[in-house]
Design a protein around this motif. Sequence first.
Motif, PDB file in Angstrom:
ATOM      1  N   GLU A   1       0.832  -1.214   0.000  1.00 57.81           N
ATOM      2  CA  GLU A   1       0.000   0.000   0.000  1.00 57.81           C
ATOM      3  C   GLU A   1       0.867   1.264   0.000  1.00 57.81           C
ATOM      4  O   GLU A   1       0.622   2.207  -0.757  1.00 57.81           O
ATOM      5  CB  GLU A   1      -0.909  -0.017   1.230  1.00 57.81           C
ATOM      6  CG  GLU A   1      -1.766   1.211   1.392  1.00 57.81           C
ATOM      7  CD  GLU A   1      -2.522   1.170   2.712  1.00 57.81           C
ATOM      8  OE1 GLU A   1      -2.387   2.131   3.490  1.00 57.81           O
ATOM      9  OE2 GLU A   1      -3.241   0.189   2.959  1.00 57.81           O
ATOM     10  N   ALA A   2       1.907   1.280   0.827  1.00 58.36           N
ATOM     11  CA  ALA A   2       2.797   2.440   0.893  1.00 58.36           C
ATOM     12  C   ALA A   2       3.550   2.626  -0.418  1.00 58.36           C
ATOM     13  O   ALA A   2       3.707   3.753  -0.899  1.00 58.36           O
ATOM     14  CB  ALA A   2       3.783   2.288   2.050  1.00 58.36           C
ATOM     15  N   ALA A   3       4.023   1.532  -1.007  1.00 61.04           N
ATOM     16  CA  ALA A   3       4.757   1.632  -2.273  1.00 61.04           C
ATOM     17  C   ALA A   3       3.838   2.118  -3.392  1.00 61.04           C
ATOM     18  O   ALA A   3       4.250   2.930  -4.225  1.00 61.04           O
ATOM     19  CB  ALA A   3       5.376   0.284  -2.630  1.00 61.04           C
ATOM     20  N   THR A   4       2.605   1.658  -3.410  1.00 63.65           N
ATOM     21  CA  THR A   4       1.648   2.108  -4.423  1.00 63.65           C
ATOM     22  C   THR A   4       1.391   3.601  -4.295  1.00 63.65           C
ATOM     23  O   THR A   4       1.425   4.337  -5.292  1.00 63.65           O
ATOM     24  CB  THR A   4       0.321   1.325  -4.311  1.00 63.65           C
ATOM     25  OG1 THR A   4       0.592  -0.062  -4.537  1.00 63.65           O
ATOM     26  CG2 THR A   4      -0.701   1.818  -5.332  1.00 63.65           C
ATOM     27  N   SER A   5       1.164   4.075  -3.079  1.00 61.27           N
ATOM     28  CA  SER A   5       0.893   5.511  -2.908  1.00 61.27           C
ATOM     29  C   SER A   5       2.129   6.352  -3.218  1.00 61.27           C
ATOM     30  O   SER A   5       2.018   7.436  -3.792  1.00 61.27           O
ATOM     31  CB  SER A   5       0.356   5.814  -1.507  1.00 61.27           C
ATOM     32  OG  SER A   5       1.322   5.577  -0.526  1.00 61.27           O
ATOM     33  N   THR A   6       3.323   5.860  -2.891  1.00 63.63           N
ATOM     34  CA  THR A   6       4.551   6.587  -3.218  1.00 63.63           C
ATOM     35  C   THR A   6       4.761   6.629  -4.728  1.00 63.63           C
ATOM     36  O   THR A   6       5.121   7.669  -5.286  1.00 63.63           O
ATOM     37  CB  THR A   6       5.765   5.942  -2.520  1.00 63.63           C
ATOM     38  OG1 THR A   6       5.527   5.919  -1.109  1.00 63.63           O
ATOM     39  CG2 THR A   6       7.040   6.712  -2.795  1.00 63.63           C
ATOM     40  N   ARG A   7       4.519   5.508  -5.410  1.00 58.42           N
ATOM     41  CA  ARG A   7       4.650   5.463  -6.871  1.00 58.42           C
ATOM     42  C   ARG A   7       3.655   6.435  -7.518  1.00 58.42           C
ATOM     43  O   ARG A   7       4.013   7.210  -8.411  1.00 58.42           O
ATOM     44  CB  ARG A   7       4.402   4.048  -7.384  1.00 58.42           C
ATOM     45  CG  ARG A   7       4.446   3.945  -8.909  1.00 58.42           C
ATOM     46  CD  ARG A   7       4.140   2.562  -9.422  1.00 58.42           C
ATOM     47  NE  ARG A   7       2.814   2.151  -9.010  1.00 58.42           N
ATOM     48  CZ  ARG A   7       2.422   0.887  -8.917  1.00 58.42           C
ATOM     49  NH1 ARG A   7       3.263  -0.099  -9.175  1.00 58.42           N
ATOM     50  NH2 ARG A   7       1.204   0.578  -8.547  1.00 58.42           N
ATOM     51  N   ASP A   8       2.401   6.421  -7.034  1.00 58.16           N
ATOM     52  CA  ASP A   8       1.383   7.315  -7.596  1.00 58.16           C
ATOM     53  C   ASP A   8       1.742   8.779  -7.363  1.00 58.16           C
ATOM     54  O   ASP A   8       1.544   9.627  -8.241  1.00 58.16           O
ATOM     55  CB  ASP A   8       0.008   6.997  -7.003  1.00 58.16           C
ATOM     56  CG  ASP A   8      -0.507   5.624  -7.435  1.00 58.16           C
ATOM     57  OD1 ASP A   8       0.086   5.018  -8.354  1.00 58.16           O
ATOM     58  OD2 ASP A   8      -1.489   5.154  -6.832  1.00 58.16           O
ATOM     59  N   LEU A   9       2.292   9.097  -6.194  1.00 58.23           N
ATOM     60  CA  LEU A   9       2.703  10.463  -5.893  1.00 58.23           C
ATOM     61  C   LEU A   9       3.861  10.891  -6.801  1.00 58.23           C
ATOM     62  O   LEU A   9       3.876  12.008  -7.310  1.00 58.23           O
ATOM     63  CB  LEU A   9       3.110  10.589  -4.421  1.00 58.23           C
ATOM     64  CG  LEU A   9       3.570  11.973  -3.962  1.00 58.23           C
ATOM     65  CD1 LEU A   9       2.434  12.988  -4.096  1.00 58.23           C
ATOM     66  CD2 LEU A   9       4.048  11.910  -2.519  1.00 58.23           C
TER      67      LEU A   9
ATOM     68  N   LYS B   1      10.417   6.976   0.268  1.00 65.88           N
ATOM     69  CA  LYS B   1      10.012   7.254   1.644  1.00 65.88           C
ATOM     70  C   LYS B   1      10.513   6.136   2.538  1.00 65.88           C
ATOM     71  O   LYS B   1      10.677   5.000   2.097  1.00 65.88           O
ATOM     72  CB  LYS B   1       8.492   7.362   1.742  1.00 65.88           C
ATOM     73  CG  LYS B   1       7.936   8.566   1.014  1.00 65.88           C
ATOM     74  CD  LYS B   1       6.461   8.714   1.265  1.00 65.88           C
ATOM     75  CE  LYS B   1       5.952   9.963   0.562  1.00 65.88           C
ATOM     76  NZ  LYS B   1       4.546  10.204   0.855  1.00 65.88           N
ATOM     77  N   ILE B   2      10.752   6.484   3.789  1.00 70.61           N
ATOM     78  CA  ILE B   2      11.171   5.493   4.779  1.00 70.61           C
ATOM     79  C   ILE B   2      10.072   5.394   5.840  1.00 70.61           C
ATOM     80  O   ILE B   2       9.563   6.407   6.320  1.00 70.61           O
ATOM     81  CB  ILE B   2      12.502   5.864   5.435  1.00 70.61           C
ATOM     82  CG1 ILE B   2      13.608   5.982   4.379  1.00 70.61           C
ATOM     83  CG2 ILE B   2      12.887   4.822   6.490  1.00 70.61           C
ATOM     84  CD1 ILE B   2      14.941   6.440   4.919  1.00 70.61           C
ATOM     85  N   PHE B   3       9.732   4.163   6.168  1.00 74.54           N
ATOM     86  CA  PHE B   3       8.710   3.900   7.178  1.00 74.54           C
ATOM     87  C   PHE B   3       9.268   2.937   8.208  1.00 74.54           C
ATOM     88  O   PHE B   3      10.265   2.257   7.972  1.00 74.54           O
ATOM     89  CB  PHE B   3       7.472   3.241   6.547  1.00 74.54           C
ATOM     90  CG  PHE B   3       6.799   4.062   5.497  1.00 74.54           C
ATOM     91  CD1 PHE B   3       5.803   4.962   5.836  1.00 74.54           C
ATOM     92  CD2 PHE B   3       7.143   3.936   4.162  1.00 74.54           C
ATOM     93  CE1 PHE B   3       5.166   5.722   4.862  1.00 74.54           C
ATOM     94  CE2 PHE B   3       6.516   4.680   3.175  1.00 74.54           C
ATOM     95  CZ  PHE B   3       5.527   5.577   3.533  1.00 74.54           C
ATOM     96  N   LYS B   4       8.602   2.856   9.334  1.00 74.25           N
ATOM     97  CA  LYS B   4       8.854   1.765  10.268  1.00 74.25           C
ATOM     98  C   LYS B   4       7.502   1.225  10.682  1.00 74.25           C
ATOM     99  O   LYS B   4       6.470   1.879  10.514  1.00 74.25           O
ATOM    100  CB  LYS B   4       9.678   2.209  11.468  1.00 74.25           C
ATOM    101  CG  LYS B   4       8.966   3.045  12.480  1.00 74.25           C
ATOM    102  CD  LYS B   4       9.861   3.295  13.683  1.00 74.25           C
ATOM    103  CE  LYS B   4       9.105   4.097  14.731  1.00 74.25           C
ATOM    104  NZ  LYS B   4       9.883   4.231  15.948  1.00 74.25           N
ATOM    105  N   PHE B   5       7.526   0.029  11.198  1.00 75.50           N
ATOM    106  CA  PHE B   5       6.305  -0.603  11.661  1.00 75.50           C
ATOM    107  C   PHE B   5       6.379  -0.727  13.173  1.00 75.50           C
ATOM    108  O   PHE B   5       7.414  -1.094  13.716  1.00 75.50           O
ATOM    109  CB  PHE B   5       6.134  -1.991  11.038  1.00 75.50           C
ATOM    110  CG  PHE B   5       5.906  -1.936   9.565  1.00 75.50           C
ATOM    111  CD1 PHE B   5       4.673  -1.602   9.056  1.00 75.50           C
ATOM    112  CD2 PHE B   5       6.940  -2.194   8.688  1.00 75.50           C
ATOM    113  CE1 PHE B   5       4.460  -1.541   7.682  1.00 75.50           C
ATOM    114  CE2 PHE B   5       6.741  -2.141   7.323  1.00 75.50           C
ATOM    115  CZ  PHE B   5       5.493  -1.819   6.819  1.00 75.50           C
TER     116      PHE B   5
END
Length: 194
Positions: free
Chosen positions: A157-165, A180-184
């Motif tokens: 989900e994060a990769a899809t939104s970053t790609r779309d942005l 972008k960098i995330f942590k869980f």
Amino acid sequence: MPLERVELGSQVKPYTVYLALHHRVQDPDGEFHWAIVISLANWSSCVFFHANNPDTANPALDSWSIEEWPPGRWTPFHSMTLLCLFELAPCNTQELVAEKYAEIFSAGQDIMARKSVSERRQSQVFSCKTFVLDTLAQAMPTFSGQASADLEASAAEAATSTRDLAIATRGSPMVPAWFKIFKFEMVEPASSQD
């Protein structure tokens, strides 16, 4: 406990295990390329570890292999296809990151030797994604079971939104240093109060 995704900014930490998701040029709207990245002393010295299939036209199981890129060959700030890094395990010292890498490499060799997906992913074919997720689940029990499913869904989900942005603002998902960098974080489910 479910995982919650938190955006960190763009600082790659030393001695840390990351999950990396890359845009695939040959599959622009579909799957991402999944890899494990282990940062050493700084962002320019990362080990890139993934499953590679050189025969993309015929993705037979026996054409898959482990590929390990030494420090310096891949860096997050020079990658044209990196979308997201997900901080999985800060190790804080060279000794601890070396131990964690040995565990991940051993698990990866075991997964590649079997070239079959885990029971949880029986409906999926062997791929870079199943390789990474099964390797992480075996080497880092924190990311097994439901946490692995949460990691898979949240990362995609994060990769899809970053790609779309990237496409919306830059015109292309292939932009150097656009990631972008995330942590869980494990979160306790909210208790219902009657």
